[in-house]
Design a protein around this motif. Sequence first.
Motif, mmCIF file in Angstrom:
data_model
loop_
_atom_site.group_PDB
_atom_site.id
_atom_site.type_symbol
_atom_site.label_atom_id
_atom_site.label_comp_id
_atom_site.label_asym_id
_atom_site.label_seq_id
_atom_site.Cartn_x
_atom_site.Cartn_y
_atom_site.Cartn_z
ATOM 1 N N MET A 55 0.845 -1.194 0.000
ATOM 2 C CA MET A 55 0.000 0.000 0.000
ATOM 3 C C MET A 55 0.883 1.249 0.000
ATOM 4 N N LYS A 56 0.580 2.195 -0.888
ATOM 5 C CA LYS A 56 1.337 3.428 -0.956
ATOM 6 C C LYS A 56 1.108 4.275 0.296
ATOM 7 N N PHE A 57 2.109 5.082 0.609
ATOM 8 C CA PHE A 57 2.016 5.920 1.804
ATOM 9 C C PHE A 57 0.861 6.906 1.697
ATOM 10 N N ARG A 58 0.618 7.438 0.491
ATOM 11 C CA ARG A 58 -0.474 8.390 0.316
ATOM 12 C C ARG A 58 -1.818 7.731 0.644
ATOM 13 N N THR A 59 -2.022 6.512 0.140
ATOM 14 C CA THR A 59 -3.270 5.798 0.425
ATOM 15 C C THR A 59 -3.399 5.489 1.906
ATOM 16 N N PHE A 60 -2.283 5.062 2.500
ATOM 17 C CA PHE A 60 -2.291 4.768 3.945
ATOM 18 C C PHE A 60 -2.622 6.018 4.750
ATOM 19 N N ALA A 61 -2.041 7.159 4.367
ATOM 20 C CA ALA A 61 -2.294 8.404 5.097
ATOM 21 C C ALA A 61 -3.742 8.839 4.970
ATOM 22 N N LEU A 62 -4.354 8.633 3.798
ATOM 23 C CA LEU A 62 -5.747 9.012 3.609
ATOM 24 C C LEU A 62 -6.683 8.178 4.496
ATOM 25 N N PHE A 63 -6.316 6.915 4.695
ATOM 26 C CA PHE A 63 -7.141 6.056 5.542
ATOM 27 C C PHE A 63 -6.935 6.347 7.028
ATOM 28 N N GLY B 54 -5.219 9.063 8.422
ATOM 29 C CA GLY B 54 -5.172 10.475 8.800
ATOM 30 C C GLY B 54 -6.374 10.979 9.580
ATOM 31 N N PRO B 55 -7.604 10.743 9.113
ATOM 32 C CA PRO B 55 -8.760 11.225 9.888
ATOM 33 C C PRO B 55 -8.822 10.661 11.301
ATOM 34 N N SER B 56 -8.485 9.384 11.473
ATOM 35 C CA SER B 56 -8.501 8.786 12.816
ATOM 36 C C SER B 56 -7.460 9.432 13.718
ATOM 37 N N ILE B 57 -6.265 9.650 13.170
ATOM 38 C CA ILE B 57 -5.204 10.279 13.962
ATOM 39 C C ILE B 57 -5.598 11.700 14.343
ATOM 40 N N LEU B 58 -6.199 12.429 13.394
ATOM 41 C CA LEU B 58 -6.612 13.800 13.677
ATOM 42 C C LEU B 58 -7.651 13.847 14.800
ATOM 43 N N LEU B 59 -8.644 12.959 14.742
ATOM 44 C CA LEU B 59 -9.677 12.933 15.775
ATOM 45 C C LEU B 59 -9.096 12.517 17.124
#
Length: 339
Positions: free
Chosen positions: A1-9, A11-16
Amino acid sequence: MKFRTFALFVGPSILLMVLFIAFPLAMVLINSFQVTNPVFTTQSVETCTPGFLTQTCTTEIKTIPVLDEAGKTVTRTEWVGLSSYANVLGGDRALRALSDFDLGALLQIDFWKALRFTVTFTLITLPLVIGLGLAIAVVVNNAARALKGPVIFVSLLPFIITPVIGALSIRWLFYGDGIVTVWLEALFATDLSIAANGWAIEFLMMFYRVWHVAPFAFVIFYAGLQTVNQDTLESAIIDGASRWERLRYVVIPHLMPLIVFVTLIHLMDAYRAFEEVIGFSSQSYRITLQYLTYDYLTPDDSGNRAVSSASASAMLTMIGVVILLAAPLRRTWRDHRGS
């Protein structure tokens, strides 16, 4: 899995998590080291009695809060270090009690009284919840198919009821002229006052916790029983293993990860118990660490809240949770590495 795809999945959880867990926790930690108090000033107020010739005037010095242009009280924040923690722990009173090995004096301090009950409450109810939940799961798993649905429904009722409502329901059975109290008084031909007995209240609070949480353990264990290897059970039966031996050497080892999971959940929930204190009105006899934090946040007669003490109490509660979770988390990590 590319880092960009991983970050999109992710990222929202980490932000919350940062917004609603890490940031509030950091603010609580900072507030535990500082105290915010209103700024007061002294003012001379002259009061005169009615009359012209016989008029007398008196001057009083009053302390009043300083208000800003919007009419709000001006506050000042001071860095106090560990003073709030010392205040919560009892300070010199706790040191004298510890040096004199005076457990009674130590338990007169709110924090230590709450800690004693919270730890006792958590560690006593834990094996009862696991044992009762496992027992119900085994009984339901071996029950006839026609009985499983109704038994599961009845078993889940305590877990469905709102916690405070469940606590109040049990309280009404025992407090005052409750049905159970009336029966006990008639049976033993004596008057009972459960609400005036701290140990009786503590027993009822533990009884309620087990009654309320055991269905959760039952659901988890019942789901785990559906995955037990039937070939292993049949081999144990052929080898002459009794029902107890099959449970001990086949079923329980298979359910051990779920037992650890239920242990983790129960330790976190029971150590932060709050509904029991409110439901049973046990403030005069038994309090929990969570209720102690709430009590610090209750406004006093002047409308002020002990935010610093409440923050220190919350941090000490979190440290206690971490200590209790250390053993099951260590086992989980060891099992994970072993697998």
